[in-house]
Design a protein around this motif. Structure first.
Motif, mmCIF file in Angstrom:
data_model
loop_
_atom_site.group_PDB
_atom_site.id
_atom_site.type_symbol
_atom_site.label_atom_id
_atom_site.label_comp_id
_atom_site.label_asym_id
_atom_site.label_seq_id
_atom_site.Cartn_x
_atom_site.Cartn_y
_atom_site.Cartn_z
ATOM 1 N N GLY A 92 -9.682 13.524 21.282
ATOM 2 C CA GLY A 92 -8.970 12.510 20.891
ATOM 3 C C GLY A 92 -9.991 11.280 20.720
ATOM 4 N N PHE A 93 -11.156 11.541 20.599
ATOM 5 C CA PHE A 93 -12.335 10.637 20.354
ATOM 6 C C PHE A 93 -12.316 10.204 18.831
ATOM 7 N N VAL A 94 -11.862 10.972 17.828
ATOM 8 C CA VAL A 94 -11.874 10.499 16.712
ATOM 9 C C VAL A 94 -10.225 10.929 15.912
ATOM 10 N N ASN A 95 -9.691 10.242 14.939
ATOM 11 C CA ASN A 95 -8.669 10.479 14.246
ATOM 12 C C ASN A 95 -9.199 11.009 12.760
ATOM 13 N N SER A 96 -8.565 11.718 12.166
ATOM 14 C CA SER A 96 -8.861 12.055 10.883
ATOM 15 C C SER A 96 -7.533 11.656 9.945
ATOM 16 N N TYR A 97 -7.995 11.238 8.647
ATOM 17 C CA TYR A 97 -6.810 11.083 7.600
ATOM 18 C C TYR A 97 -7.164 11.491 6.356
ATOM 19 N N ASP A 98 -6.470 11.815 5.433
ATOM 20 C CA ASP A 98 -6.823 12.126 4.023
ATOM 21 C C ASP A 98 -6.768 11.064 3.250
ATOM 22 N N ALA B 155 -10.443 5.752 22.694
ATOM 23 C CA ALA B 155 -10.949 6.844 23.712
ATOM 24 C C ALA B 155 -12.465 7.098 23.268
ATOM 25 N N GLY B 156 -12.702 6.991 21.700
ATOM 26 C CA GLY B 156 -13.878 7.560 21.246
ATOM 27 C C GLY B 156 -14.952 6.376 21.669
ATOM 28 N N LYS B 157 -14.408 5.048 21.510
ATOM 29 C CA LYS B 157 -15.220 3.903 21.882
ATOM 30 C C LYS B 157 -15.646 3.733 23.245
ATOM 31 N N GLN B 158 -14.847 4.350 24.105
ATOM 32 C CA GLN B 158 -15.207 4.310 25.500
ATOM 33 C C GLN B 158 -16.115 5.518 25.848
ATOM 34 N N ALA B 159 -16.002 6.743 25.175
ATOM 35 C CA ALA B 159 -16.765 7.685 25.258
ATOM 36 C C ALA B 159 -18.397 7.374 24.784
ATOM 37 N N LEU B 160 -18.356 6.530 23.626
ATOM 38 C CA LEU B 160 -19.602 6.203 23.134
ATOM 39 C C LEU B 160 -20.196 5.213 24.189
ATOM 40 N N GLN B 161 -19.637 4.361 24.769
ATOM 41 C CA GLN B 161 -19.960 3.459 25.866
ATOM 42 C C GLN B 161 -20.609 4.261 26.898
ATOM 43 N N ASP B 162 -19.937 5.491 27.514
ATOM 44 C CA ASP B 162 -20.393 6.034 28.467
ATOM 45 C C ASP B 162 -21.500 6.874 28.306
ATOM 46 N N LYS B 163 -21.748 7.532 27.220
ATOM 47 C CA LYS B 163 -22.498 8.197 26.533
ATOM 48 C C LYS B 163 -23.891 7.448 26.439
ATOM 49 N N LYS B 164 -23.736 6.131 25.845
ATOM 50 C CA LYS B 164 -24.992 5.140 25.778
ATOM 51 C C LYS B 164 -25.583 5.106 26.960
ATOM 52 N N ASP B 165 -24.831 4.717 28.046
ATOM 53 C CA ASP B 165 -25.247 4.582 29.591
ATOM 54 C C ASP B 165 -25.943 5.494 29.982
ATOM 55 N N GLU B 166 -25.469 6.827 30.001
ATOM 56 C CA GLU B 166 -25.902 7.885 30.318
ATOM 57 C C GLU B 166 -27.213 8.256 29.667
ATOM 58 N N TRP B 167 -27.486 7.906 28.425
ATOM 59 C CA TRP B 167 -28.469 8.125 27.741
ATOM 60 C C TRP B 167 -29.740 7.133 28.025
ATOM 61 N N GLN B 168 -29.337 6.011 28.195
ATOM 62 C CA GLN B 168 -30.269 4.965 28.715
ATOM 63 C C GLN B 168 -30.939 5.519 30.054
ATOM 64 N N ILE B 169 -30.148 6.058 31.095
ATOM 65 C CA ILE B 169 -30.605 6.443 32.386
ATOM 66 C C ILE B 169 -31.565 7.573 32.191
#
Lengths: 113, 460
Positions: A60-66, A83-97
């Motif tokens: 559910g991070f991305v949607n696709s359309y034709d 949800a994707g934007k949230q995941a991106l934020q989480d991953k960014k924080d994780e990555w910084q640490i």
């Protein structure tokens, strides 16, 4: 420059989400953009990209359309979800640490305060 | 030399993906990618052959890639909905069993319900595995089949007090077939909308002559929802506002005249009055409403309601067909309002989740089909709930999965199975392609003449 692949796989999702945060893209476009933005460091293989995109869609991070390309071929575009934007934020924080910790240990310059 | 290296590569990938339904979508994307990559290499100065070779090499090992796709794309049911359906189904059996054990109903009845359960369960799974796109491929055949079945029932079917009861079951399937019919009218313009409107009149007249006004209401709401959704999605390729007016002006007129007819000239008006005035006079049709009021006003939040009157009569004998038409009233009185609230909550969850997944459908066919099923369920529920609370403007049809009635159970199980089938495969269904050239205005003024375009030619 060759970089150990295992270091990248975790971050690839983050990078793709980052790309999609700016605009909707189709697969090939993402590979090109990533290559350009990383100055040829990240050369993502299509065989890695698509399974990853499909997994991200299931999560559910991305949607696709034709959408029709000018040569009447159907192109599958991806767009980022909330949800994707949230995941991106989480991953960014994780990555910084992660990056800061690694730098601490190996004695490089830490850019994440 | 293989003529087409791309197909060779694609074929190897395809063979790894075990679920056939997922193959076309995945393959198309990979094919497009190879083409894009090849063109990029040609622009870089490679010749056609080398560009293709390199593009395929860039893809990686087809077996590995295919295996990855295979592990991602597997048919999965929507567990939440499956759980909700099973809960309601089991709850229905428990309530019916309790009712039969504690009340002296004819023992024949329970076998009818048992048969419904025995047929309903496999029907549910068959529908779940059924390829729902058939509805979009052969809507006219299915439509005609249901119509003929109904005509047969009208001529030969059972009659209760002069009303034909069997037509209701095929009619419950009509909204779903209607979804297929609307789907098949892509880009057909106002003519398409007109055909759909006329097609609606067929099941509607069957409901009317049966007569079952509750079924008519159900068909009306479901089909109108489907048609509206299709216009809003731009399916007919007409201007949305005009398209909606085209549908709603005639239907509004028909609706108002029907409502007027029924509230002024029939017992329905009386029933509404009884509900609001709480009139205790025990005559005619008012009697049932009064009974419901008595039961509900003696119900508790938890547990069995307080005894009614001096004589200890069986609650099931207080009203005719309580297990069919008033299972909720019965549950409220016997188990308390809390059970009623629980049932409502389960059903609301089912419908809300259904709507959420419907909204995410990638194909219009999947969207319309699941929409038709959810509205069919919802309208049945709403009519039933209103009736069971004493506002009996429409006679209850059934409360899906809960109320007594083997045939209802089978039909509703089929529809719910089909709903899960849409949710299982919907992501991989693509609508047939039609390319938009331009919208032709409905009314055009040209050199002193007015053109009315019933068909907006847009496809090529």
């Amino acid at each position: 420059m060759a970089i150990d692949k295992s270091l990248l796989t975790g971050g690839t999702t983050m990078l793709l989400l980052k790309l999609l945060e700016q605009e909707d893209m189709y697969g090939y476009q993402m590979i090109e953009e990533l290559k350009k933005k990383s100055k040829n460091v990240f050369e993502l293989k299509a065989g890695t990209l698509y399974p990853l995109l499909h997994t991200m869609e299931k999560k559910g991070f991305v949607n696709s359309y034709d959408e029709e390309a000018n040569n009447s071929r159907i192109r599958k575009y991806y767009s980022i979800t909330k949800a994707g934007k949230q995941a991106l934020q989480d991953k960014k924080d994780e990555w910084q640490i992660y990056a800061a910790t690694i730098n601490d240990i190996i004695g490089g310059v830490s850019f994440a305060y | 030399m293989p003529i087409d290296k791309t197909s060779e590569f694609i074929e190897s990938v395809r063979q790894q993906i075990r679920w056939k339904k997922a193959q076309p979508v995945v393959i198309e994307e990979v094919e497009n990618h190879i083409a894009d990559q090849k063109n990029a290499f040609i622009q870089d100065g490679l010749n056609e052959d080398k560009a293709l070779d390199k593009a395929i090499k860039e893809m990686g090992d087809p077996i590995v890639v295919g295996e990855q796709f295979n592990s991602i794309h597997k048919p999965k049911p929507d567990w939440a909905i499956l759980l909700l359906i099973s809960s309601l189904f089991i709850l229905g059996i428990l309530i019916q069993l309790y009712l039969f054990r504690n009340n002296d109903l004819s023992s024949n009845n329970i076998y009818g319900q048992l048969l419904g359960i025995l047929i309903g369960i496999p029907i549910f799974f068959i529908a779940y595995l059924f390829d729902f796109t058939i509805i979009g491929k052969y809507p006219k055949i299915i439509f005609s089949f249901l119509f003929i079945l109904n005509v047969y029932y009208i001529i030969e079917g059972n009659r209760v007090n002069g009303a034909i009861t069997d037509t209701i079951y095929p009619l419950l399937l009509f909204p779903t077939v209607y979804a297929g019919l609307v789907y098949s009218m892509r880009n057909k313009g106002y003519i398409g909308i007109f055909i759909c409107s006329v097609a609606f009149l067929i099941p509607a007249s069957i409901a009317f002559v049966s007569p079952s006004m509750s079924t008519l209401l159900l068909l009306y709401i479901s089909c109108l929802t489907i048609l509206t959704a299709a216009v809003v999605k731009g399916w007919f390729k007409v201007k949305k506002l005009l398209g909606l007016l085209f549908i709603y002006l005639p239907t509004l007129f028909a609706f108002i005249s029907l409502v007027y007819y029924f509230t002024i000239f029939s017992y329905r008006g009386e029933r509404i009055k009884i509900f609001f005035l709480n009139d205790k006079s025990m005559g005619g049709v008012n009697w049932i409403t009064t009974q419901i009021h008595t039961l509900l006003s003696n119900s508790k939040i938890i547990g069995t309601g307080s005894p009614i009157g001096q004589e200890t009569i069986q609650i099931a004998e207080s009203m005719p067909a309580i297990h069919t038409d008033f299972i909720l009233t019965y549950s409220v009185y016997n188990f308390g309002w809390i059970v009623f609230a629980g049932i409502l909550l389960l059903f609301a969850a089912l419908i809300i989740r259904g709507f959420i997944i419907t909204a995410k459908q990638k194909s219009v066919l999947g969207y319309l089909t699941s929409l038709s099923i959810i509205t069919t369920m919802m309208v049945q529920c709403i009519i039933y709930i209103f009736a069971n609370l004493g506002l009996m403007i429409f006679t209850p049809l059934s409360f899906p999965l809960l109320s007594y009635g083997g045939k209802y159970l089978v039909v509703n199980m089929f529809l719910l199975g089909l709903l899960l089938s849409v949710f299982r495969t919907g992501d991989y269904v693509r609508d047939k392609k039609g390319i938009l050239v331009g919208i032709v205005p409905f009314i055009q003024y040209d050199n002193g003449t007015i053109h009315i375009n019933l068909k907006s030619k847009t496809t090529k």
